[in-house]
Write an enzyme that holds these catalytic residues in place. Structure first.
Site, PDB file in Angstrom:
ATOM      1  N   PRO A 172      -4.462  -6.673   2.678  1.00 40.68           N
ATOM      2  CG  PRO A 172      -5.565  -8.177   1.289  1.00 40.68           C
ATOM      3  CD  PRO A 172      -4.525  -7.089   1.267  1.00 40.68           C
ATOM      4  CB  CYS A 173      -3.210  -7.465   7.798  1.00 38.12           C
ATOM      5  SG  CYS A 173      -1.939  -7.800   9.010  1.00 38.12           S
TER       6      CYS A 173
END
Length: 452
Positions: free
Chosen positions: A106-107
């Site tokens: 996840p970013c």
């Protein structure tokens, strides 16, 4: 727990001292893969289909880990937060000797780039930082990081490319691919960063599919009338390819799930014996049924309320709430109160994406994590997890499950077992898209081997 310490399969003189791990050959022994932030294992499944050996997968979600362990019994499954020292140490131990590191961390903090905060420095991107750190620690021959295409649109792609290059240790190529261009019966765009160690002396190449998503689209001629539109002569050829049930290059929703149309709303049984399945009606269905055990799992179908049935019967394949007649626009139709009400007493903006039905002659839109994100094109019902997974290109032998422990477990997302299975499918990378990338990885390693 078994820990696999892979032996290097061939050695290349390292032009960069820090590039410690040699790369395996494509000969007698398969290339070894570790999957970080693996979820249910979409990337792993795609690489496995191309002959790679999956040695380990890690994720924080215990239900996804249960699915991963079931489908990759020879791999090490590591449940936990990779930011914790103990979990991180286990991942490193499992990944030593791996030729390929894959994952989709996840970013979150895209917008901070505008404020001169580097992507890798933002504390909200700690999982992304862990992926970069793992690549640095393991120094595989090749890595693949996937993420949402929005990362490219918001101007941080270049930063990620720089981070992942590790100061020149890797040559990195970012590109956005749509799963529907690789035979997946669903449009799903992903931003992929493919990196290969610089000392191997080869460059990552662009991966190309059919290009069907740029040439074909579902068009609305008038209320209740939908058709597949081809833009030009090239589009006409692709349309013919799309409608050919024996062509695996482009796949429609019907070609993916028509053989499962006998499933009925409210079906509680989770499995069905293979002998009772109908004859496959397309090359895609035959592909999905390869290597089947005696029983196929994940064929239960959610119940549906009467209001939804009434609306779905009035919506054509490919349609949505815009096709509803005035008499069906009231928030409640049969007196049963469910879901949030609206001040107007009518369907509101929140229902814009509700009541969407697949069109049989084109791929599905991007699925989300909820069972009601898509309805069958021919019957007023939701899809089973098996049909959901068909639209994601998971083979029928791939079973989605949950951790047998009840209640709150670290990393578990609330919603219950049924929701967890849909969520696992909806969050996954389509295996056929992953397989296309894996095929390119094999080519890159083959080129590097020939340079020995």
């Amino acid at each position: 727990m078994r820990v696999s310490l892979a032996e290097p399969l061939f050695d290349l003189a390292s032009a960069i001292p820090e590039a410690r791990m040699p790369v395996s050959t494509t000969g007698d022994k398969p290339l070894k893969v570790i999957d970080l932030f693996a979820g249910a294992g979409g990337l792993s499944e795609g690489f496995r289909q191309q002959g790679f050996e999956i040695v380990a997968g890690s994720d924080i979600d215990p239900d996804a880990c249960a699915t991963y362990k079931r489908n990759f019994p020879n791999a090490i499954t590591i449940h936990g937060d990779i930011r914790e020292p103990e979990i991180r140490a286990r991942v490193i131990a499992a990944g030593k000797g791996a030729d390929v590191v894959v994952g989709g961390p996840p970013c979150q903090a895209f917008s901070q780039v505008r404020n001169a905060t580097r992507l890798i420095d933002d504390p909200r991107n700690s999982l992304y930082r862990e992926f970069v750190s793992m690549v640095d620690e393991l120094r595989p021959a090749v890595f693949l990081m996937e993420n949402v295409p929005g990362l490219a649109q918001m101007g941080v792609k270049e930063q990620a490319e720089e981070d992942l290059s590790l100061g020149g240790v890797y040559r990195v190529l970012p590109q956005v691919l749509d799963a529907a261009d690789f035979g997946v019966p669903q449009t799903r765009k992903r931003l992929l960063f493919l990196g290969i160690r610089s000392d191997l002396g080869v460059e990552p190449a662009a991966i190309t599919g059919t290009g069907a998503t740029s040439q074909l689209s579902l068009a609305r001629r008038k209320k209740g009338k939908y058709f597949v539109d081809a833009s030009d002569g090239v589009g006409e050829k692709l349309l013919a390819q799309l409608l050919d049930p024996e062509d695996l290059g482009v796949t429609t929703a019907a070609q993916a799930i028509s053989d499962l149309r006998f499933l009925q709303t409210g079906r509680r049984e989770e499995d069905i014996v293979v002998e009772s399945l109908r004859t496959p009606e397309s090359a895609y269905q035959r592909l999905m049924r390869q290597s089947l055990p005696d029983v196929v799992q994940n064929v239960s179908v959610p119940r549906i309320n009467e209001d939804t049935v009434l609306r779905l019967k009035a919506i054509p394949g490919g349609g949505n709430h815009r096709d509803l007649p005035e008499r069906l626009l009231a928030r409640y139709l049969t007196g049963q109160k469910w879901g949030p009400s609206t001040d107007s007493g009518r369907l509101g903006r929140a229902h814009f994406y509700a009541y969407r039905r697949l069109h049989p002659s084109i791929w599905a839109w991007t699925l989300n994590t909820k069972a009601d994100s898509v309805y069958h094109y021919a019957f007023p019902r939701a899809l089973s997890v098996r049909e959901f997974s068909r639209l994601q290109s998971f083979p029928d032998h791939f079973t989605f499950t949950t951790d047998s422990r009840r209640g709150t477990i670290a990393g578990r997302i609330d919603g219950g077992q049924a929701h967890s299975r849909y969520r696992q499918v909806g969050n996954a990378v389509p295996p056929l898209l992953a397989a296309a990338v894996a095929q390119e990885v094999k080519k890159l390693v083959g080129k590097a081997e020939r340079r020995k």
